[in-house]
Structures are given as structure tokens and as C-alpha cells.
Design a protein around this motif. Structure first.
Motif, PDB file in Angstrom:
ATOM      1  N   GLY A 250     -16.717  57.995   7.675  1.00 30.67           N
ATOM      2  CA  GLY A 250     -16.544  58.699   8.936  1.00 30.67           C
ATOM      3  C   GLY A 250     -16.428  57.764  10.122  1.00 30.67           C
ATOM      4  O   GLY A 250     -16.112  56.577   9.988  1.00 30.67           O
ATOM      5  N   GLU A 251     -16.715  58.311  11.296  1.00 31.03           N
ATOM      6  CA  GLU A 251     -16.587  57.551  12.533  1.00 31.03           C
ATOM      7  C   GLU A 251     -17.749  56.591  12.740  1.00 31.03           C
ATOM      8  O   GLU A 251     -18.803  56.721  12.110  1.00 31.03           O
ATOM      9  CB  GLU A 251     -16.502  58.526  13.726  1.00 31.03           C
ATOM     10  N   GLU A 252     -17.546  55.634  13.637  1.00 32.22           N
ATOM     11  CA  GLU A 252     -18.582  54.666  13.975  1.00 32.22           C
ATOM     12  C   GLU A 252     -19.808  55.389  14.535  1.00 32.22           C
ATOM     13  O   GLU A 252     -19.700  56.166  15.488  1.00 32.22           O
ATOM     14  CB  GLU A 252     -18.056  53.669  15.007  1.00 32.22           C
ATOM     15  N   PRO A 253     -20.994  55.145  13.950  1.00 32.58           N
ATOM     16  CA  PRO A 253     -22.207  55.813  14.455  1.00 32.58           C
ATOM     17  C   PRO A 253     -22.540  55.343  15.870  1.00 32.58           C
ATOM     18  O   PRO A 253     -22.249  54.201  16.243  1.00 32.58           O
ATOM     19  CB  PRO A 253     -23.291  55.357  13.465  1.00 32.58           C
ATOM     20  N   PRO A 254     -23.151  56.212  16.670  1.00 34.71           N
ATOM     21  CA  PRO A 254     -23.559  55.792  18.027  1.00 34.71           C
ATOM     22  C   PRO A 254     -24.627  54.710  17.958  1.00 34.71           C
ATOM     23  O   PRO A 254     -25.485  54.728  17.071  1.00 34.71           O
ATOM     24  CB  PRO A 254     -24.106  57.091  18.646  1.00 34.71           C
TER      25      PRO A 254
ATOM     26  N   VAL B 157     -36.166  45.838  20.830  1.00 35.70           N
ATOM     27  CA  VAL B 157     -36.071  45.927  19.377  1.00 35.70           C
ATOM     28  C   VAL B 157     -37.105  46.904  18.813  1.00 35.70           C
ATOM     29  O   VAL B 157     -36.877  47.544  17.786  1.00 35.70           O
ATOM     30  CB  VAL B 157     -36.224  44.530  18.733  1.00 35.70           C
ATOM     31  N   VAL B 158     -38.240  47.074  19.499  1.00 34.86           N
ATOM     32  CA  VAL B 158     -39.258  48.031  19.051  1.00 34.86           C
ATOM     33  C   VAL B 158     -38.735  49.458  19.184  1.00 34.86           C
ATOM     34  O   VAL B 158     -38.869  50.276  18.271  1.00 34.86           O
ATOM     35  CB  VAL B 158     -40.563  47.851  19.851  1.00 34.86           C
ATOM     36  N   TYR B 159     -38.101  49.737  20.328  1.00 32.35           N
ATOM     37  CA  TYR B 159     -37.505  51.063  20.516  1.00 32.35           C
ATOM     38  C   TYR B 159     -36.371  51.290  19.524  1.00 32.35           C
ATOM     39  O   TYR B 159     -36.217  52.390  18.977  1.00 32.35           O
ATOM     40  CB  TYR B 159     -36.970  51.210  21.942  1.00 32.35           C
ATOM     41  N   ALA B 160     -35.567  50.264  19.304  1.00 33.46           N
ATOM     42  CA  ALA B 160     -34.448  50.389  18.370  1.00 33.46           C
ATOM     43  C   ALA B 160     -34.952  50.670  16.959  1.00 33.46           C
ATOM     44  O   ALA B 160     -34.385  51.500  16.238  1.00 33.46           O
ATOM     45  CB  ALA B 160     -33.614  49.107  18.393  1.00 33.46           C
ATOM     46  N   LYS B 161     -36.023  49.999  16.559  1.00 33.93           N
ATOM     47  CA  LYS B 161     -36.587  50.221  15.226  1.00 33.93           C
ATOM     48  C   LYS B 161     -37.123  51.639  15.095  1.00 33.93           C
ATOM     49  O   LYS B 161     -36.907  52.302  14.075  1.00 33.93           O
ATOM     50  CB  LYS B 161     -37.691  49.203  14.967  1.00 33.93           C
ATOM     51  N   SER B 162     -37.824  52.113  16.124  1.00 32.01           N
ATOM     52  CA  SER B 162     -38.356  53.473  16.103  1.00 32.01           C
ATOM     53  C   SER B 162     -37.221  54.496  16.005  1.00 32.01           C
ATOM     54  O   SER B 162     -37.313  55.469  15.254  1.00 32.01           O
ATOM     55  CB  SER B 162     -39.188  53.718  17.361  1.00 32.01           C
ATOM     56  N   GLU B 163     -36.163  54.254  16.767  1.00 31.47           N
ATOM     57  CA  GLU B 163     -35.017  55.164  16.733  1.00 31.47           C
ATOM     58  C   GLU B 163     -34.339  55.147  15.371  1.00 31.47           C
ATOM     59  O   GLU B 163     -33.906  56.176  14.857  1.00 31.47           O
ATOM     60  CB  GLU B 163     -34.025  54.755  17.828  1.00 31.47           C
ATOM     61  N   ALA B 164     -34.262  53.949  14.767  1.00 30.00           N
ATOM     62  CA  ALA B 164     -33.636  53.824  13.439  1.00 30.00           C
ATOM     63  C   ALA B 164     -34.442  54.584  12.388  1.00 30.00           C
ATOM     64  O   ALA B 164     -33.866  55.243  11.508  1.00 30.00           O
ATOM     65  CB  ALA B 164     -33.530  52.352  13.065  1.00 30.00           C
TER      66      ALA B 164
ATOM     67  N   PRO C  26     -28.621  53.691   5.130  1.00 26.73           N
ATOM     68  CA  PRO C  26     -28.897  52.358   5.683  1.00 26.73           C
ATOM     69  C   PRO C  26     -27.667  51.715   6.326  1.00 26.73           C
ATOM     70  O   PRO C  26     -27.781  51.011   7.335  1.00 26.73           O
ATOM     71  CB  PRO C  26     -29.369  51.556   4.465  1.00 26.73           C
ATOM     72  N   GLU C  27     -26.485  51.986   5.758  1.00 29.05           N
ATOM     73  CA  GLU C  27     -25.254  51.420   6.304  1.00 29.05           C
ATOM     74  C   GLU C  27     -24.953  51.980   7.689  1.00 29.05           C
ATOM     75  O   GLU C  27     -24.504  51.253   8.586  1.00 29.05           O
ATOM     76  CB  GLU C  27     -24.081  51.693   5.356  1.00 29.05           C
ATOM     77  N   GLU C  28     -25.225  53.267   7.878  1.00 26.89           N
ATOM     78  CA  GLU C  28     -25.007  53.875   9.194  1.00 26.89           C
ATOM     79  C   GLU C  28     -25.987  53.307  10.230  1.00 26.89           C
ATOM     80  O   GLU C  28     -25.614  53.061  11.376  1.00 26.89           O
ATOM     81  CB  GLU C  28     -25.147  55.398   9.094  1.00 26.89           C
ATOM     82  N   VAL C  29     -27.224  53.090   9.809  1.00 29.28           N
ATOM     83  CA  VAL C  29     -28.225  52.520  10.720  1.00 29.28           C
ATOM     84  C   VAL C  29     -27.853  51.088  11.082  1.00 29.28           C
ATOM     85  O   VAL C  29     -27.962  50.667  12.242  1.00 29.28           O
ATOM     86  CB  VAL C  29     -29.623  52.590  10.095  1.00 29.28           C
ATOM     87  N   LEU C  30     -27.398  50.317  10.091  1.00 30.76           N
ATOM     88  CA  LEU C  30     -26.967  48.942  10.367  1.00 30.76           C
ATOM     89  C   LEU C  30     -25.786  48.920  11.330  1.00 30.76           C
ATOM     90  O   LEU C  30     -25.729  48.087  12.238  1.00 30.76           O
ATOM     91  CB  LEU C  30     -26.588  48.237   9.059  1.00 30.76           C
ATOM     92  N   ALA C  31     -24.851  49.831  11.139  1.00 29.89           N
ATOM     93  CA  ALA C  31     -23.704  49.911  12.045  1.00 29.89           C
ATOM     94  C   ALA C  31     -24.164  50.227  13.461  1.00 29.89           C
ATOM     95  O   ALA C  31     -23.662  49.653  14.439  1.00 29.89           O
ATOM     96  CB  ALA C  31     -22.721  50.978  11.548  1.00 29.89           C
ATOM     97  N   ALA C  32     -25.135  51.138  13.578  1.00 30.68           N
ATOM     98  CA  ALA C  32     -25.650  51.514  14.898  1.00 30.68           C
ATOM     99  C   ALA C  32     -26.348  50.339  15.574  1.00 30.68           C
ATOM    100  O   ALA C  32     -26.205  50.129  16.785  1.00 30.68           O
ATOM    101  CB  ALA C  32     -26.615  52.697  14.764  1.00 30.68           C
ATOM    102  N   TYR C  33     -27.087  49.540  14.795  1.00 32.84           N
ATOM    103  CA  TYR C  33     -27.791  48.402  15.407  1.00 32.84           C
ATOM    104  C   TYR C  33     -26.833  47.261  15.722  1.00 32.84           C
ATOM    105  O   TYR C  33     -26.943  46.624  16.773  1.00 32.84           O
ATOM    106  CB  TYR C  33     -28.916  47.908  14.499  1.00 32.84           C
TER     107      TYR C  33
END
Length: 342
Positions: free
Chosen positions: A228-232, A239-246, A256-263
Motif C-alpha cells: 500500500g501507500e507510505e505510512p504516515p 525518540v521516546v515519543y516515537a517509540k510509544s507511538e510505534a 514491523p515493516e510499516e512501523v520501520l517505514a514510519a520511523y
């Protein structure tokens, strides 16, 4: 202290050497069990988990150079927050180098990196004419003859490993991002850095590799293996907020691939914002370990809209190369004799 309180918090596996029967004991309950079996020799077997953030430490020797014939041999030691590199330069050419993890002790990390590089070229340390320390821990290189900032060393090193066309250098380190402008000789003309948070740096990427159970060397490729499309993008502020959001996205069914793309997208956004503030000139070179992560760099270059320069050298050694070259220049200037400092 009771036996139960001495047990580790993780779940251990206790093996009876005499009977060979494994017994699993959790903290708080294993004390009574071990007290009952005290006459038997017991060995704790560690359940070692894979370290997904860890990358391979390497050293290298230039097969075309012989240190015995060199007039001046200098060393540049770049002690970063995450990795340490040592580069040996013989008469202005790279003789060998080493790249390894920075430990909890910067002086020992510097010594270990230099020893690893010397091991590659099979040369005694007393043949070094000059040593320069640089990087996050440059003041903790006790055997250095001099220290020089990583800004100057990365510009000089990038100009060497990429060539004289370099005008903009992006260095993404373990805990900071540096944007540097330089001239054809690798002299710094302007720079900007952001070191307030690990978001957008190598350490942040290691945190996500460990969170998702993906080897750090595979993160870049895996970040494109989604449907699909690139994840937001996730938060690029911390990085703490990013980890919590992930973690929240994983619970909602993200792969996991979608989360990696988002990060990776968030890291590209953060780096691009810093580059826009200083300006991007053609002749764009990237140094540091994150230059090897196509998940971030491909997304970044799409935003920038220009081609990045390519190099056959390891991008992590740029700072140490620059330091060693500065040492060589000082030797030429003073026509320095071997100093044999141990």
C-alpha cells in the motif's frame, strides 16, 4: 541477603550437573528449590537473547601500501557516542582502519580502536608519528598529541573519501546530526548541528531495531517491504515519543515493516528540516553509520531532489580520516621526527 533476593529478575535456567535435569525457577520461588538441592553442584545457564541493534566491528588493511616505506604515519581516532574509529594514514594515503562499538570508558574505547587498526596492518604503535583525537570523546583520548573538533575532521575526511567536489556534508552520528558546508579543500565555511535529542540519529534507529526485533543492518531494506501507500511518519521530536507511538501502532495491527517505514520517514523529515536551515549545495556527501541505511537516505534524497555523491570507502571513518590527515599536514609543516609516544 537471602538466596531468593540474590536471584536475577530475569527468568534463569538452573541445570543440575549431576542429574542433567533442567529446572526453571523464577525470582522469589527459586530460593527454596535451591536450598533443597544445595548438596548438588548447580550451574546457571544464560539464555542469551539476540542483540538486534549490534553491528559487526571491522578492521581493514590497504594491500597496496607498506608502512615500512612510509615517511610519516599518522593516526586519527574518532570516539563517538555509539562507535569509535581509528584510521592510519601513511604519507597522505589510508593505510588501514578499524571501526568498533564505543564502550562505557572513552579512553579504553580509543585505545581499543587504535589497537584494532594497528592489528590490521601489523604495525607496532611506536612507529606512529602523530595522533589526533576527535569526536564526542576527543578529550578522553589520553595518547593523542592534539584534539580537533569533529566538524573540521568530518569536512576534511569527507573531502578525501568522496573527492574535492564535496560542498555539503551531512553527518548523522549516534546522538547528533551535523550539516557542514566546505570548500574544495575540505575547509569548513559554515555548519549547523542538532544534538538535543536522539530522534533522527543512529541511536534512535538502534532503539527501533531492538523494539521490532529487526537486525540493524536489515532496517533500511525492510522499511520498504510494506503493502500500500507510505505510512504516515511517527513523531520526529523525541525518540521516546516515537517509540510509544510505534508500540501503539503495533497494537493496532501494523506490521514491523510499516512501523520501520514510519520511523525512517520521521528521521528523513527531521534531517531535511535541519538541512533546509543551512542550505544544500550540489556536491552532497553523507558520512556516519546512517549513510548505510537506505530506508532513511532514499526518503531524504527524494525530498532534497539531487543526487548524493558515492564513495567506495566506509562512511563511518570520515571523521577519523580527517583527523589523521590533519596530523599528516602537521608533520609536513614541522618536518616532524618520529615521536615514539606510548
Amino acid at each position: 541477603m537471602t538466596l531468593s533476593s540474590a536471584l536475577p529478575r530475569v527468568r534463569p535456567c538452573w541445570r543440575l550437573k549431576e542429574f542433567g535435569e533442567p529446572i526453571h525457577a523464577e525470582s522469589g520461588r527459586g530460593g527454596r528449590l535451591l536450598a533443597f538441592l544445595s548438596p548438588v553442584e548447580i550451574i546457571m545457564v544464560e539464555d542469551k537473547q539476540p542483540e538486534f541493534w549490534r553491528w559487526t566491528e571491522t578492521n581493514w588493511k590497504n594491500p597496496e601500501l607498506d608502512w615500512h616505506t612510509a615517511r610519516f604515519i599518522t593516526a586519527g581516532i574518532d570516539v563517538g557516542s555509539v562507535s569509535s574509529q581509528a584510521v592510519l594514514v601513511a604519507d597522505g594515503l589510508i593505510l588501514g582502519y578499524a571501526s568498533m562499538r564505543t564502550g562505557c570508558d572513552s579512553p579504553n574505547s580509543a585505545r581499543s580502536a587504535l589497537a584494532f587498526a594497528l592489528e590490521a596492518v601489523d604495525m607496532p604503535e611506536e612507529h606512529l608519528n602523530y595522533r589526533i583525537g576527535t569526536g564526542y570523546g576527543r578529550v578522553n583520548v589520553p595518547f593523542a598529541n592534539r584534539t580537533i573538533t569533529e566538524i573540521a575532521c568530518h569536512a576534511r575526511g569527507a573531502s578525501f573519501i568522496y573527492g574535492p567536489d564535496v560542498r555539503t556534508v551531512l553527518d548523522v552520528g549516534g546522538q547528533d546530526i551535523k550539516c557542514i558546508q566546505c570548500d574544495e579543500k575540505g575547509k569548513v565555511t559554515n555548519f549547523l548541528m542538532n544534538d538535543k535529542c536522539a530522534a533522527g540519529t543512529g541511536r534512535g534507529m538502534e532503539v527501533f531495531a531492538e523494539l521490532l526485533g529487526v537486525p540493524i543492518t536489515d532496517v533500511g531494506d525492510r522499511s520498504f517491504e510494506f503493502k500500500g501507500e507510505e505510512p504516515p511518519a511517527v513523531s520526529s521530536t523525541c525518540v521516546v515519543y516515537a517509540k510509544s507511538e510505534a508500540i501503539g501502532r503495533l497494537r493496532r495491527g501494523w506490521t514491523p515493516e510499516e512501523v520501520l517505514a514510519a520511523y525512517c520517514g520521521a528521521m528523513a523529515d527531521r534531517i531535511f528540516a535541519l538541512l533546509e536551515r543551512i542550505g544544500i549545495r550540489p556536491g552532497f556527501a553523507i558520512t556516519g553509520g546512517l549513510a548505510k541505511n537506505r530506508g532513511v537516505m532514499d526518503r531524504l534524497m527524494k525530498k532534497i531532489g539531487i543526487e548524493r555523491l558515492q564513495t567506495p570507502w566506509d562512511t563511518q571513518i570520515a571523521g577519523a580520516v580527517g583527523a589523521a590527515l590533519f596530523g599528516y599536514a602537521l608533520c609536513l609543516r614541522a618536518d616532524r621526527k618520529p615521536c615514539f609516544i606510548l
